[in-house]
Design a protein around this motif. Structure first.
Motif, PDB file in Angstrom:
ATOM      1  N   ALA A  46       0.874  -1.261  -0.128  1.00 23.12           N
ATOM      2  CA  ALA A  46       0.031   0.041  -0.035  1.00 23.12           C
ATOM      3  C   ALA A  46       0.774   1.228   0.108  1.00 23.12           C
ATOM      4  O   ALA A  46       0.661   2.268  -0.655  1.00 23.12           O
ATOM      5  CB  ALA A  46      -0.696  -0.094   1.273  1.00 23.12           C
ATOM      6  N   LEU A  47       1.857   1.189   0.784  1.00 21.44           N
ATOM      7  CA  LEU A  47       2.940   2.423   0.712  1.00 21.44           C
ATOM      8  C   LEU A  47       3.526   2.617  -0.488  1.00 21.44           C
ATOM      9  O   LEU A  47       3.569   3.765  -0.933  1.00 21.44           O
ATOM     10  CB  LEU A  47       3.918   2.398   2.148  1.00 21.44           C
ATOM     11  CG  LEU A  47       4.886   3.254   2.124  1.00 21.44           C
ATOM     12  CD1 LEU A  47       4.402   4.400   2.505  1.00 21.44           C
ATOM     13  CD2 LEU A  47       6.013   2.874   3.227  1.00 21.44           C
ATOM     14  N   GLU A  48       4.108   1.469  -1.025  1.00 25.50           N
ATOM     15  CA  GLU A  48       4.657   1.502  -2.370  1.00 25.50           C
ATOM     16  C   GLU A  48       3.638   2.316  -3.617  1.00 25.50           C
ATOM     17  O   GLU A  48       4.196   2.975  -4.206  1.00 25.50           O
ATOM     18  CB  GLU A  48       5.106   0.322  -2.836  1.00 25.50           C
ATOM     19  CG  GLU A  48       6.077   0.216  -3.979  1.00 25.50           C
ATOM     20  CD  GLU A  48       7.374   0.926  -3.883  1.00 25.50           C
ATOM     21  OE1 GLU A  48       7.854   1.612  -5.002  1.00 25.50           O
ATOM     22  OE2 GLU A  48       7.791   0.995  -2.474  1.00 25.50           O
ATOM     23  N   ALA A  49       2.469   1.868  -3.375  1.00 22.05           N
ATOM     24  CA  ALA A  49       1.383   2.500  -4.201  1.00 22.05           C
ATOM     25  C   ALA A  49       1.416   3.670  -4.118  1.00 22.05           C
ATOM     26  O   ALA A  49       1.170   4.597  -4.761  1.00 22.05           O
ATOM     27  CB  ALA A  49       0.110   1.752  -4.251  1.00 22.05           C
ATOM     28  N   CYS A  50       1.107   4.448  -2.833  1.00 17.63           N
ATOM     29  CA  CYS A  50       0.972   5.677  -2.500  1.00 17.63           C
ATOM     30  C   CYS A  50       2.215   6.365  -3.035  1.00 17.63           C
ATOM     31  O   CYS A  50       1.960   7.733  -3.274  1.00 17.63           O
ATOM     32  CB  CYS A  50       0.749   5.767  -1.136  1.00 17.63           C
ATOM     33  SG  CYS A  50      -0.748   5.193  -0.422  1.00 17.63           S
ATOM     34  N   THR A  67       4.769  -3.191   6.605  1.00 16.04           N
ATOM     35  CA  THR A  67       4.720  -1.928   7.326  1.00 16.04           C
ATOM     36  C   THR A  67       3.293  -1.956   7.777  1.00 16.04           C
ATOM     37  O   THR A  67       2.289  -2.003   7.367  1.00 16.04           O
ATOM     38  CB  THR A  67       4.896  -0.782   6.143  1.00 16.04           C
ATOM     39  OG1 THR A  67       6.015  -1.082   5.421  1.00 16.04           O
ATOM     40  CG2 THR A  67       4.763   0.795   6.684  1.00 16.04           C
ATOM     41  N   ASN A  68       3.559  -1.617   9.307  1.00 19.85           N
ATOM     42  CA  ASN A  68       2.096  -1.639   9.994  1.00 19.85           C
ATOM     43  C   ASN A  68       1.567  -0.250   9.736  1.00 19.85           C
ATOM     44  O   ASN A  68       2.133   0.691   9.248  1.00 19.85           O
ATOM     45  CB  ASN A  68       2.460  -1.879  11.302  1.00 19.85           C
ATOM     46  CG  ASN A  68       3.216  -0.908  12.289  1.00 19.85           C
ATOM     47  OD1 ASN A  68       3.043   0.375  11.935  1.00 19.85           O
ATOM     48  ND2 ASN A  68       3.835  -1.371  13.302  1.00 19.85           N
ATOM     49  N   LEU A  73       1.488   5.459   8.151  1.00 17.68           N
ATOM     50  CA  LEU A  73       1.149   6.851   8.642  1.00 17.68           C
ATOM     51  C   LEU A  73       2.141   7.805   8.588  1.00 17.68           C
ATOM     52  O   LEU A  73       2.191   9.000   7.881  1.00 17.68           O
ATOM     53  CB  LEU A  73       0.094   6.872  10.012  1.00 17.68           C
ATOM     54  CG  LEU A  73      -0.198   8.411  10.279  1.00 17.68           C
ATOM     55  CD1 LEU A  73      -0.816   9.033   9.447  1.00 17.68           C
ATOM     56  CD2 LEU A  73      -1.210   8.136  11.953  1.00 17.68           C
ATOM     57  N   GLY A  74       3.175   7.307   9.380  1.00 20.63           N
ATOM     58  CA  GLY A  74       4.381   8.197   9.646  1.00 20.63           C
ATOM     59  C   GLY A  74       5.285   8.469   8.267  1.00 20.63           C
ATOM     60  O   GLY A  74       5.572   9.657   7.937  1.00 20.63           O
ATOM     61  N   GLU A  75       5.131   7.461   7.324  1.00 22.39           N
ATOM     62  CA  GLU A  75       5.764   7.760   5.811  1.00 22.39           C
ATOM     63  C   GLU A  75       5.013   8.571   5.276  1.00 22.39           C
ATOM     64  O   GLU A  75       5.396   9.369   4.503  1.00 22.39           O
ATOM     65  CB  GLU A  75       6.130   6.343   5.276  1.00 22.39           C
ATOM     66  CG  GLU A  75       6.956   5.381   5.893  1.00 22.39           C
ATOM     67  CD  GLU A  75       8.456   5.717   5.686  1.00 22.39           C
ATOM     68  OE1 GLU A  75       8.529   6.459   4.589  1.00 22.39           O
ATOM     69  OE2 GLU A  75       9.097   5.483   6.465  1.00 22.39           O
ATOM     70  N   ILE A  76       3.570   8.781   5.330  1.00 19.22           N
ATOM     71  CA  ILE A  76       2.736   9.416   4.439  1.00 19.22           C
ATOM     72  C   ILE A  76       3.151  10.880   5.010  1.00 19.22           C
ATOM     73  O   ILE A  76       3.196  11.968   4.537  1.00 19.22           O
ATOM     74  CB  ILE A  76       1.320   9.201   4.578  1.00 19.22           C
ATOM     75  CG1 ILE A  76       1.231   7.648   3.748  1.00 19.22           C
ATOM     76  CG2 ILE A  76       0.570  10.176   3.983  1.00 19.22           C
ATOM     77  CD1 ILE A  76       1.584   7.845   2.294  1.00 19.22           C
ATOM     78  N   GLU A 101       1.159   7.578  21.190  1.00 21.43           N
ATOM     79  CA  GLU A 101       2.135   7.317  20.207  1.00 21.43           C
ATOM     80  C   GLU A 101       1.567   7.757  18.711  1.00 21.43           C
ATOM     81  O   GLU A 101       2.347   8.177  17.941  1.00 21.43           O
ATOM     82  CB  GLU A 101       2.316   5.742  20.209  1.00 21.43           C
ATOM     83  CG  GLU A 101       3.361   5.346  19.336  1.00 21.43           C
ATOM     84  CD  GLU A 101       3.541   3.918  19.120  1.00 21.43           C
ATOM     85  OE1 GLU A 101       4.574   3.415  18.493  1.00 21.43           O
ATOM     86  OE2 GLU A 101       2.860   3.115  19.920  1.00 21.43           O
ATOM     87  N   VAL A 102       0.124   7.727  18.574  1.00 24.12           N
ATOM     88  CA  VAL A 102      -0.459   8.329  17.473  1.00 24.12           C
ATOM     89  C   VAL A 102      -0.435   9.560  17.118  1.00 24.12           C
ATOM     90  O   VAL A 102      -0.425  10.327  16.113  1.00 24.12           O
ATOM     91  CB  VAL A 102      -1.821   7.642  17.014  1.00 24.12           C
ATOM     92  CG1 VAL A 102      -2.482   8.019  16.125  1.00 24.12           C
ATOM     93  CG2 VAL A 102      -1.612   5.885  17.101  1.00 24.12           C
ATOM     94  N   LEU A 103      -0.885  10.506  18.279  1.00 24.80           N
ATOM     95  CA  LEU A 103      -1.138  11.614  18.117  1.00 24.80           C
ATOM     96  C   LEU A 103      -0.238  12.779  17.475  1.00 24.80           C
ATOM     97  O   LEU A 103      -0.625  13.676  16.719  1.00 24.80           O
ATOM     98  CB  LEU A 103      -1.270  12.582  19.534  1.00 24.80           C
ATOM     99  CG  LEU A 103      -2.712  12.015  20.247  1.00 24.80           C
ATOM    100  CD1 LEU A 103      -2.772  12.712  21.697  1.00 24.80           C
ATOM    101  CD2 LEU A 103      -3.893  12.455  19.443  1.00 24.80           C
ATOM    102  N   PRO A 104       1.084  12.596  17.791  1.00 27.27           N
ATOM    103  CA  PRO A 104       1.946  13.472  16.873  1.00 27.27           C
ATOM    104  C   PRO A 104       1.827  13.340  15.380  1.00 27.27           C
ATOM    105  O   PRO A 104       2.238  14.143  14.655  1.00 27.27           O
ATOM    106  CB  PRO A 104       3.316  12.977  17.358  1.00 27.27           C
ATOM    107  CG  PRO A 104       3.210  12.517  18.773  1.00 27.27           C
ATOM    108  CD  PRO A 104       1.860  11.471  18.425  1.00 27.27           C
ATOM    109  N   LEU A 105       1.458  12.040  14.951  1.00 28.83           N
ATOM    110  CA  LEU A 105       1.171  11.813  13.477  1.00 28.83           C
ATOM    111  C   LEU A 105       0.062  12.567  12.786  1.00 28.83           C
ATOM    112  O   LEU A 105      -0.367  12.365  11.802  1.00 28.83           O
ATOM    113  CB  LEU A 105       1.311  10.482  12.928  1.00 28.83           C
ATOM    114  CG  LEU A 105       2.632   9.789  13.526  1.00 28.83           C
ATOM    115  CD1 LEU A 105       2.827   8.346  13.409  1.00 28.83           C
ATOM    116  CD2 LEU A 105       4.155  10.536  12.663  1.00 28.83           C
ATOM    117  N   ALA A 106      -0.898  12.923  13.757  1.00 25.58           N
ATOM    118  CA  ALA A 106      -2.138  13.603  13.330  1.00 25.58           C
ATOM    119  C   ALA A 106      -2.867  12.811  12.377  1.00 25.58           C
ATOM    120  O   ALA A 106      -3.138  13.238  11.230  1.00 25.58           O
ATOM    121  CB  ALA A 106      -1.777  14.977  12.857  1.00 25.58           C
ATOM    122  N   PRO A 107      -3.465  11.583  12.615  1.00 19.60           N
ATOM    123  CA  PRO A 107      -4.505  11.164  11.750  1.00 19.60           C
ATOM    124  C   PRO A 107      -5.650  11.712  11.743  1.00 19.60           C
ATOM    125  O   PRO A 107      -5.959  12.513  12.707  1.00 19.60           O
ATOM    126  CB  PRO A 107      -4.361   9.416  12.628  1.00 19.60           C
ATOM    127  CG  PRO A 107      -4.519   9.859  13.796  1.00 19.60           C
ATOM    128  CD  PRO A 107      -3.268  10.988  13.964  1.00 19.60           C
TER     129      PRO A 107
END
Length: 423
Positions: A46-50, A67-68, A73-76, A101-107
């Motif tokens: 999925a990441l490769e396609a993005c 990639t979890n 999300l971090g890579e994006i 752990e998630v909040l800094p990446l702002a989903p």
């Protein structure tokens, strides 16, 4: 992200379980029927396609192979796109450490299973539609001069399965409002519906869930799926098109086949208990034996929606010609366990070497169809009844209120289900 899409939005769905991908696809289709869905079973692909081409929206599970979801999300986010690319992260994690752990990446959204379908659909509308914007997609029309038989032949291996019992949506509402949800409540609420039973068993046996021997009953499937995943799958089924039979004639036939399935299941359980064999597996086989007829009724309704005409005689003819084949195709495509499919086939006829469970299913199906005005002595003389020592008095005890609906049953031709070896 601009929401004034000149072209259909591209949406990446990353979930290991195929049933979850299907559920999300259904939700997205309800909001943007023109959306281009890009499903992936792992985070790396999925990441490769993005990276090759950014989509308009990403929906991903945290627990992904490769990639979890969090790393995805971090890579994006490291792409520094402005405004940030909408990313919905789904998870079972509710602990404060995971949230921090998630909040800094702002989903864009952090969804915990089971998620609220109404709220999720509203969030998707906010992301995929501009204020006041509406998207209209044409209902698939029939091909020129297409016959009903040709239409049904084309759907035999592609149908979505049976419609849902009317009470399922009420039951789902009660489950979601319950202070404490557990597997017992789910089995009680949904264990009479053939479609839900078959789909949850299939989901439990998918590559993502399979552990040891395959699940053959709803009671075995639910612990593997868990409460949250099971509820999400049921909600997804409830959102599909055609889950209710709105045509009065088809609804009447649906009531007949639901009743037939449930009577067969109940009789199979009682007979199995007396024989000291697996009563729940026999119940499940009995419940699922008419799923092809129900799936066919759903396809007939779609035929009407697409502009076709349907005479009463055509309904009976279609059930006679396609019902059993639809059932066999569904059970094979959903990869229901071979042993369960063999038991289901026994409701129609006994072939080859068979055991007591097959005899139980064959007799249970006969009992479910037995008319009130026909002597039970004839049923007691049948091959299955004699081998199970089911005397006339025993049958009378098991069938105290033999109320068979007046709707005439279409004559189903005997069929031998094709049972390919499991791989």
């Amino acid at each position: 992200m601009t929401k004034d899409f000149k072209a259909a939005p591209r949406i990446v769905i990353a979930a290991q379980d195929p049933w979850t991908r299907e559920l999300l696809g259904q939700l997205l289709g309800n909001v943007r029927c023109d959306a281009i869905l890009l499903p992936f079973a792992d985070g790396s692909s999925a990441l490769e396609a993005c990276k090759k081409r950014l989509p308009d929206l990403i929906i991903a599970e945290w627990a992904l192979p490769g990639t979890n979801g969090l790393d995805f999300l971090g890579e994006i986010r490291r792409l520094q796109r402005k405004p940030p690319l909408p990313f919905i992260l789904m998870t079972d994690r509710t602990d404060s450490a995971s949230v921090r752990e998630v909040l800094p990446l702002a989903p864009t959204a952090y969804l915990v299973h089971p998620f609220n379908m109404d709220k999720l659909q509203q969030r998707l509308r906010d992301l995929l539609l501009a204020p006041g914007q509406e998207v209209f997609c044409e209902i698939p029309s029939l091909k020129a001069e297409q016959s009903l038989d040709a239409y049904l032949e084309g759907l035999r291996n592609e149908s979505d399965g049976a419609p849902l019992l009317d009470e399922v949506k009420d039951a789902l509402s009660l489950v979601l409002k319950a202070e404490q949800m557990d597997l017992t409540i789910l089995e009680q609420q949904f264990g009479r519906d053939p479609q839900i039973t078959a789909r949850l068993i299939a989901a439990a046996n998918s590559a993502a869930q399979h552990m040891g021997r395959p699940s053959q009953t709803l009671a075995q499937a639910l612990p593997r799926l868990g409460v949250a995943h099971s509820i999400n799958l049921v909600m997804g089924m409830a959102l599909q098109r055609g889950t209710s039979l709105t045509d009065a004639r088809l609804a009447q036939q649906g009531e007949y086949f639901w009743g037939l399935s449930q009577r067969t299941a109940d009789y199979a359980r009682q007979l199995a208990e007396e024989q000291g064999i697996d009563a729940e597996r026999c119940y499940c086989a009995g419940l699922l034996h008419s799923i092809g007829d129900l799936a066919l009724l759903r396809c007939l309704q779609n035929w009407l929606i697409a502009g076709g005409t349907l005479e009463d005689e055509a309904i009976t003819k279609a059930l006679r010609k396609f019902g059993a084949g639809f059932g066999s195709a569904l059970r094979t495509r959903w990869r229901l366990p071979l042993e369960l499919r063999e038991l289901i086939a026994a409701t129609y006829q006994l072939t080859g070497v068979y055991g007591r469970e097959s005899l139980v299913l064959h007799l249970a199906a006969q009992m479910a169809r037995w008319p009130d005005d026909k002597p039970l002595k004839e049923l007691a003389a049948s091959k299955a009844a004699q081998q199970l020592n089911a005397s006339e008095s025993k049958l009378q005890r098991l069938m105290p209120a033999r109320v068979v609906k007046e709707l005439p049953e279409p004559v189903l031709e005997p069929t031998t289900e094709v049972l390919p070896h499991e791989t």
